[in-house]
Design an enzyme around this catalytic site. Structure first.
Site, PDB file in Angstrom:
ATOM      1  N   HIS A 148      -7.034  -6.141   1.158  1.00 39.30           N
ATOM      2  CA  HIS A 148      -5.858  -5.317   0.899  1.00 39.30           C
ATOM      3  C   HIS A 148      -4.658  -5.807   1.720  1.00 39.30           C
ATOM      4  CE1 HIS A 148      -3.676  -1.877  -0.428  1.00 39.30           C
ATOM      5  NE2 HIS A 148      -3.824  -1.137   0.646  1.00 39.30           N
ATOM      6  N   SER A 195       0.846  -1.188   0.000  1.00 43.79           N
ATOM      7  CA  SER A 195       0.000   0.000   0.000  1.00 43.79           C
ATOM      8  C   SER A 195       0.889   1.248   0.000  1.00 43.79           C
ATOM      9  CB  SER A 195      -0.952  -0.069   1.195  1.00 43.79           C
ATOM     10  OG  SER A 195      -2.040   0.800   0.995  1.00 43.79           O
TER      11      SER A 195
END
Ligand SMILES: *[C@@H]1O[C@H](CO)[C@@H](O)[C@H](O)[C@H]1NC(C)=O
Ligand SMILES: *[C@@H]1O[C@H](CO)[C@@H](O)[C@H](O)[C@H]1NC(C)=O
Length: 406
Positions: free
Chosen positions: A354, A219
């Protein structure tokens, strides 16, 4: 014999005193320029709705040789520092490193009377033989730890904060270089990674093979891992994971996705959210990214011909996986030009949480670890997406020609 040795030793000491870089050139973090390079135009005007041509200098000259490519890479390195990421300072005047009995590597950097200490930790593998290859992980690893590889955990927030816009200039990097240093948080982290590698080079008892180092993060930390890999040529393998816009996405492609109604992170949003980029980037983000003389296919291209493996997730609109797909497909043409296409791969898995690495990507990740960290042979031809995206190369987004340079 002893006279001969001592005169040789004196000559070596003399060379070290006069040419301190004499011993550093084999392990420099900076790209090597092979030819006299064109100067950067002083106030370049740039506009391109397509992804800028990696093989044309800003002054319009074409890159047709490998020597010219090393110059272009240095130019692109400067363009990213000026327009997006801020200045990466050179190594500090003084750097010391001490490995504790608990494998904490205390690194002290001093410059102009100021000093900071930061302490990444090393976890050694239970198999393999020293010196070990290592993965430097930004705030920890988001995929299963490979056997035979040391894990170096780097607390990036300690080096440069990334909470919100108030984080600008906060963290140890800015204690050393001043709160007004132009470096973005990501460039401050990249500087920190380079100092970790310096520290490992000067600390043989840390038992790390600095020729086999990978950097990774997921990320926001994946954006940062790509920047670190782009700005230190000693890093053998760069693994940005679900890095999205500001990482492996191209700004222009993310804007196009957003315009199509896919709610994606864009340059104009990112400069309002956090301090991952320099203040200078706001000029482009606030008006048009088409004025940028670079895009992130060229940030990836700073890694070439070293190894880059891009891990993506097609299930989260905000990450702009279709932007990453086009951007990396375009970027791969740079490795092709250098005759090193199998050093660059991308894998976009089906929707998952994620930063929770799916088992479906394990084999391709292992191939990259095996080849570039463990020295094993492996098939690293990986260009896969679960997104069924279409992106022609060369095409409307990258209409330029890629020369054959090697
Ligand atoms: C940073 O710049 C601002 C505005 O020019 C100035 O007021 C401040 O003193 C500077 N801070 C440092 C640490 O140099
Ligand atoms: C960009 O826009 C934001 C929000 O309007 C503003 O705070 C910032 O100063 C602008 N930056 C530049 C360089 O114009």
């Amino acid at each position: 014999m002893s006279v001969l040795l001592s005169s040789f030793a004196r000559l070596a000491l003399f060379l070290l005193a006069v040419f301190p870089s004499w011993v550093q050139c084999s392990s420099s973090e900076s790209p090597m320029k092979r030819a006299p390079c064109p100067a950067l135009p002083s106030s370049p005007q740039f506009s391109d709705t397509a992804l800028p041509d990696p093989f044309t200098f800003l002054d319009g000259a074409a890159v047709t040789t490998l020597g010219a490519w090393t110059c272009r890479q240095a130019e692109v390195n400067s363009l990213f520092q000026i327009n997006e990421l801020g200045t990466k300072p050179p190594p500090p005047s003084t750097l010391t490193a001490t490995l504790s009995s608990s494998n904490a590597l205390a690194i002290t950097a001093s410059e102009a009377g100021k000093s900071i200490t930061f302490t990444p930790t090393i976890s050694f593998p239970t198999t393999g033989t020293a010196p070990f290859p290592a993965i430097i992980a930004f705030n920890g690893l988001s995929f299963p730890r490979p056997a035979g590889v040391a894990l170096i955990t780097f607390n990036v927030d300690d080096m440069a904060q990334q909470v919100n816009l108030a984080s600008r200039g906060q963290g140890k990097f800015f204690t050393l270089y001043g709160a007004n240093a132009t470096a973005s948080a990501m460039m401050a982290w990249a500087w920190g990674v380079s100092r970790i590698i310096d520290a490992l080079e000067m600390t043989p008892n840390a038992r790390i093979d600095t020729k086999r180092i990978a950097v990774t993060g997921c990320s926001r930390n994946g954006k940062g891992a790509l920047v670190a890999g782009a700005f230190d040529t000693r890093i053998a393998l760069t693994i940005p994971q679900e890095s999205g816009s500001g990482g492996t996405d191209c700004w222009r492609l993310s804007d196009a996705l957003q315009a199509r109604g896919v709610v994606t992170q864009t340059a104009s949003e990112i400069v309002q959210e956090n301090v991952w980029f320099s203040r200078s980037f706001e000029t482009f983000a606030n008006t048009s990214v088409n004025m940028l003389p670079v895009d992130h296919h060229m940030l990836a291209g700073l890694v070439a011909p070293r190894a880059l493996f891009v891990i993506d997730n097609v299930g989260i609109d905000w990450l702009g996986a279709e932007s990453s797909f086009g951007c990396m497909k375009s970027a791969r043409r740079i490795w092709q030009a250098l005759g090193a296409s199998n050093n660059m791969g991308y894998s976009q898995a089906a929707s998952h949480d994620h930063c929770s690495f799916p088992a479906s990507q394990q084999a391709v990740l292992t191939a990259f670890i095996n080849k570039f960290l463990l020295g094993l042979s492996a098939n690293t031809t990986v260009t896969e997406t679960a997104g069924n995206y279409m992106f022609d190369t060369p095409g409307v987004w990258d209409p330029w020609n890629a020369p054959q340079l090697a």
